[in-house]
Design a protein around this motif. Structure first.
Motif, PDB file in Angstrom:
ATOM      1  N   LEU A  60       0.818  -1.204   0.000  1.00 34.99           N
ATOM      2  CA  LEU A  60       0.000   0.000   0.000  1.00 34.99           C
ATOM      3  C   LEU A  60       0.854   1.257   0.000  1.00 34.99           C
ATOM      4  N   LEU A  61       1.903   1.245   0.813  1.00 40.05           N
ATOM      5  CA  LEU A  61       2.776   2.420   0.896  1.00 40.05           C
ATOM      6  C   LEU A  61       3.608   2.601  -0.369  1.00 40.05           C
ATOM      7  N   ALA A  62       3.813   1.511  -1.120  1.00 35.29           N
ATOM      8  CA  ALA A  62       4.606   1.608  -2.349  1.00 35.29           C
ATOM      9  C   ALA A  62       3.738   1.889  -3.565  1.00 35.29           C
ATOM     10  N   ALA A  63       2.604   1.173  -3.684  1.00 35.86           N
ATOM     11  CA  ALA A  63       1.803   1.243  -4.904  1.00 35.86           C
ATOM     12  C   ALA A  63       0.422   1.834  -4.693  1.00 35.86           C
ATOM     13  N   GLY A  64       0.142   2.312  -3.495  1.00 32.58           N
ATOM     14  CA  GLY A  64      -1.139   2.961  -3.248  1.00 32.58           C
ATOM     15  C   GLY A  64      -1.248   4.284  -3.994  1.00 32.58           C
ATOM     16  N   ARG A  65      -2.430   4.880  -3.942  1.00 39.01           N
ATOM     17  CA  ARG A  65      -2.662   6.116  -4.681  1.00 39.01           C
ATOM     18  C   ARG A  65      -1.702   7.224  -4.260  1.00 39.01           C
ATOM     19  N   ARG A  66      -1.324   7.227  -3.000  1.00 40.00           N
ATOM     20  CA  ARG A  66      -0.355   8.212  -2.500  1.00 40.00           C
ATOM     21  C   ARG A  66       0.973   7.544  -2.144  1.00 40.00           C
ATOM     22  N   GLY A  67       1.215   6.350  -2.687  1.00 39.82           N
ATOM     23  CA  GLY A  67       2.424   5.610  -2.376  1.00 39.82           C
ATOM     24  C   GLY A  67       3.643   6.156  -3.083  1.00 39.82           C
ATOM     25  N   VAL A  68       4.780   5.564  -2.769  1.00 38.67           N
ATOM     26  CA  VAL A  68       6.060   6.012  -3.324  1.00 38.67           C
ATOM     27  C   VAL A  68       6.034   5.975  -4.850  1.00 38.67           C
ATOM     28  N   ALA A  69       5.551   4.897  -5.428  1.00 35.80           N
ATOM     29  CA  ALA A  69       5.464   4.784  -6.884  1.00 35.80           C
ATOM     30  C   ALA A  69       4.045   4.942  -7.391  1.00 35.80           C
ATOM     31  N   GLY A  70       3.064   4.587  -6.573  1.00 38.04           N
ATOM     32  CA  GLY A  70       1.684   4.632  -7.018  1.00 38.04           C
ATOM     33  C   GLY A  70       1.178   6.026  -7.321  1.00 38.04           C
ATOM     34  N   ARG A  71       1.716   7.029  -6.647  1.00 39.22           N
ATOM     35  CA  ARG A  71       1.251   8.398  -6.903  1.00 39.22           C
ATOM     36  C   ARG A  71       1.561   8.845  -8.332  1.00 39.22           C
ATOM     37  N   TYR A  72       2.725   8.429  -8.845  1.00 45.13           N
ATOM     38  CA  TYR A  72       3.081   8.796 -10.217  1.00 45.13           C
ATOM     39  C   TYR A  72       2.191   8.056 -11.221  1.00 45.13           C
ATOM     40  N   LEU A  73       1.871   6.810 -10.907  1.00 44.21           N
ATOM     41  CA  LEU A  73       0.984   6.043 -11.777  1.00 44.21           C
ATOM     42  C   LEU A  73      -0.401   6.670 -11.809  1.00 44.21           C
ATOM     43  N   TYR A  74      -0.872   7.146 -10.656  1.00 44.39           N
ATOM     44  CA  TYR A  74      -2.197   7.749 -10.601  1.00 44.39           C
ATOM     45  C   TYR A  74      -2.210   9.135 -11.252  1.00 44.39           C
ATOM     46  N   ASP A  75      -1.187   9.933 -10.980  1.00 41.93           N
ATOM     47  CA  ASP A  75      -1.153  11.287 -11.540  1.00 41.93           C
ATOM     48  C   ASP A  75      -0.988  11.276 -13.057  1.00 41.93           C
ATOM     49  N   ALA A  76      -0.203  10.317 -13.573  1.00 44.07           N
ATOM     50  CA  ALA A  76       0.073  10.284 -15.012  1.00 44.07           C
ATOM     51  C   ALA A  76      -1.026   9.597 -15.810  1.00 44.07           C
ATOM     52  N   PHE A  77      -1.588   8.518 -15.269  1.00 40.64           N
ATOM     53  CA  PHE A  77      -2.541   7.728 -16.045  1.00 40.64           C
ATOM     54  C   PHE A  77      -3.906   7.591 -15.363  1.00 40.64           C
ATOM     55  N   GLY A  78      -4.033   8.090 -14.144  1.00 42.85           N
ATOM     56  CA  GLY A  78      -5.293   7.947 -13.422  1.00 42.85           C
ATOM     57  C   GLY A  78      -5.579   6.532 -12.977  1.00 42.85           C
ATOM     58  N   VAL A  79      -4.533   5.717 -12.845  1.00 43.30           N
ATOM     59  CA  VAL A  79      -4.679   4.303 -12.480  1.00 43.30           C
ATOM     60  C   VAL A  79      -4.409   4.137 -10.999  1.00 43.30           C
ATOM     61  N   SER A  80      -5.344   3.545 -10.296  1.00 43.89           N
ATOM     62  CA  SER A  80      -5.181   3.228  -8.877  1.00 43.89           C
ATOM     63  C   SER A  80      -5.163   1.718  -8.734  1.00 43.89           C
ATOM     64  N   LEU A  81      -4.061   1.167  -8.287  1.00 48.04           N
ATOM     65  CA  LEU A  81      -3.878  -0.283  -8.242  1.00 48.04           C
ATOM     66  C   LEU A  81      -4.594  -0.965  -7.085  1.00 48.04           C
ATOM     67  N   PRO A  82      -4.557  -0.421  -5.861  1.00 46.29           N
ATOM     68  CA  PRO A  82      -5.179  -1.145  -4.735  1.00 46.29           C
ATOM     69  C   PRO A  82      -6.657  -1.421  -4.945  1.00 46.29           C
ATOM     70  N   PHE A  83      -7.107  -2.526  -4.343  1.00 42.07           N
ATOM     71  CA  PHE A  83      -8.503  -2.945  -4.359  1.00 42.07           C
ATOM     72  C   PHE A  83      -9.013  -3.240  -5.771  1.00 42.07           C
ATOM     73  N   THR A  84      -8.118  -3.807  -6.580  1.00 42.67           N
ATOM     74  CA  THR A  84      -8.466  -4.295  -7.908  1.00 42.67           C
ATOM     75  C   THR A  84      -7.959  -5.730  -8.052  1.00 42.67           C
ATOM     76  N   THR A  85      -8.395  -6.401  -9.107  1.00 47.35           N
ATOM     77  CA  THR A  85      -7.913  -7.759  -9.357  1.00 47.35           C
ATOM     78  C   THR A  85      -6.407  -7.770  -9.610  1.00 47.35           C
ATOM     79  N   ALA A  86      -5.902  -6.730 -10.277  1.00 44.67           N
ATOM     80  CA  ALA A  86      -4.459  -6.634 -10.498  1.00 44.67           C
ATOM     81  C   ALA A  86      -3.709  -6.557  -9.183  1.00 44.67           C
ATOM     82  N   ALA A  87      -4.311  -5.915  -8.171  1.00 45.16           N
ATOM     83  CA  ALA A  87      -3.673  -5.834  -6.857  1.00 45.16           C
ATOM     84  C   ALA A  87      -3.551  -7.220  -6.227  1.00 45.16           C
ATOM     85  N   VAL A  88      -4.531  -8.083  -6.480  1.00 44.92           N
ATOM     86  CA  VAL A  88      -4.451  -9.463  -5.981  1.00 44.92           C
ATOM     87  C   VAL A  88      -3.238 -10.170  -6.591  1.00 44.92           C
TER      88      VAL A  88
END
Length: 259
Positions: free
Chosen positions: A95-123
């Motif tokens: 969560l802290l790495a790939a969450g919406r405000r995580g170390v890497a997840g914030r860039y993924l969300y800001d650039a592409f609008g993709v939020s990984l947690p609580f999805t099948t991909a997160a599983v």
């Protein structure tokens, strides 16, 4: 007497599960929508996690076994850390790495609008995180114990590094790769802590079999027992298949990697 008590401690819960299993109702329970969703989701995500582990874990094992670089011992320890890390802690780390405000997840969300947690991909990510080290350890141990003269001979004859890896190195450790992949799949199938923390328990989306068992215990104990029996049978089948052919190879590989 201590040995008998130890065996009893390990076997008695499994005997209780089989004894109390709703065998007459099992076909009906397995046809229920929620149970079938959890079964199918678990199979799909565990298979995807195994494929991802093969694509990333085999090259990682080769790097740890074949390439000398500063900090290789620390890298090996970090790679195997998820094997002993509490799964819930792994989920928090994801969560802290790939969450919406995580170390890497914030860039993924800001650039592409993709939020990984609580999805099948997160599983799949959570299962890969906890299961891939089993594959890496098995393959690395096999590579450390393999005879490198064949690789040197192939290089002397003009084979490229990729050709040597594909036609010489990989076939020589194929049993360990297969054993590691099966263990990886079984571990991914039974993953609970990191999945519920990072992906949640959404029916049809992230609720895998272990999560369905946990949820069903509160409302339908028969369904929980039925799912538990499916997981138990799967584990027994996997271990029985490995015991005869691949498990000694994988065990020796792990021993060599630890040494």
């Amino acid at each position: 007497m201590p040995a008998a008590l130890g065996a009893l401690l390990l076997l008695l819960p499994l005997v209780g599960l089989v004894w109390r299993g709703p065998w007459d109702e099992l076909p009906r329970l397995l046809r229920e929508e929620g149970v079938r969703q959890a079964l199918w989701l678990s199979i799909r995500t565990a298979t995807a996690a195994t494929v991802l582990s093969l694509l990333l874990g085999v090259p990682l094992a080769w790097l740890l076994a074949r390439v000398e670089f500063p900090g290789r011992g620390l890298a090996r320890a970090l790679v195997t850390l998820p094997m002993v890390l509490p799964p819930v802690v792994g989920g928090v780390a994801l969560l802290l790495a790939a969450g919406r405000r995580g170390v890497a997840g914030r860039y993924l969300y800001d650039a592409f609008g993709v939020s990984l947690p609580f999805t099948t991909a997160a599983v799949v990510v959570a299962q890969t995180f906890v299961a891939m080290p089993f594959l890496v350890v098995a393959v690395e141990g096999a590579l450390l114990g393999a005879d490198r003269r064949y690789e040197d001979a192939a290089a002397t004859l003009g084979a490229s590094p990729w050709y040597t890896f594909r036609r010489v190195t990989l076939p020589s450790v194929a049993p360990s790769v297969a054993a590691g992949a099966v263990l990886c799949w079984a571990r991914a199938l039974g993953e609970f802590g990191a999945t519920i923390t990072f992906a949640g328990s959404l029916p049809g989306t992230t609720r895998t079999m272990p999560l369905a068992v946990y949820s069903a215990m509160e409302s339908d104990s028969d369904a929980a027992i039925a799912l538990s029996l499916v997981l138990l049978v799967t584990s027994v089948v996997v271990l029985s298949a490995l015991r005869g052919r691949w498990l000694p190879t994988a065990r020796d590989a792990v021993s060599r990697a630890a040494a």
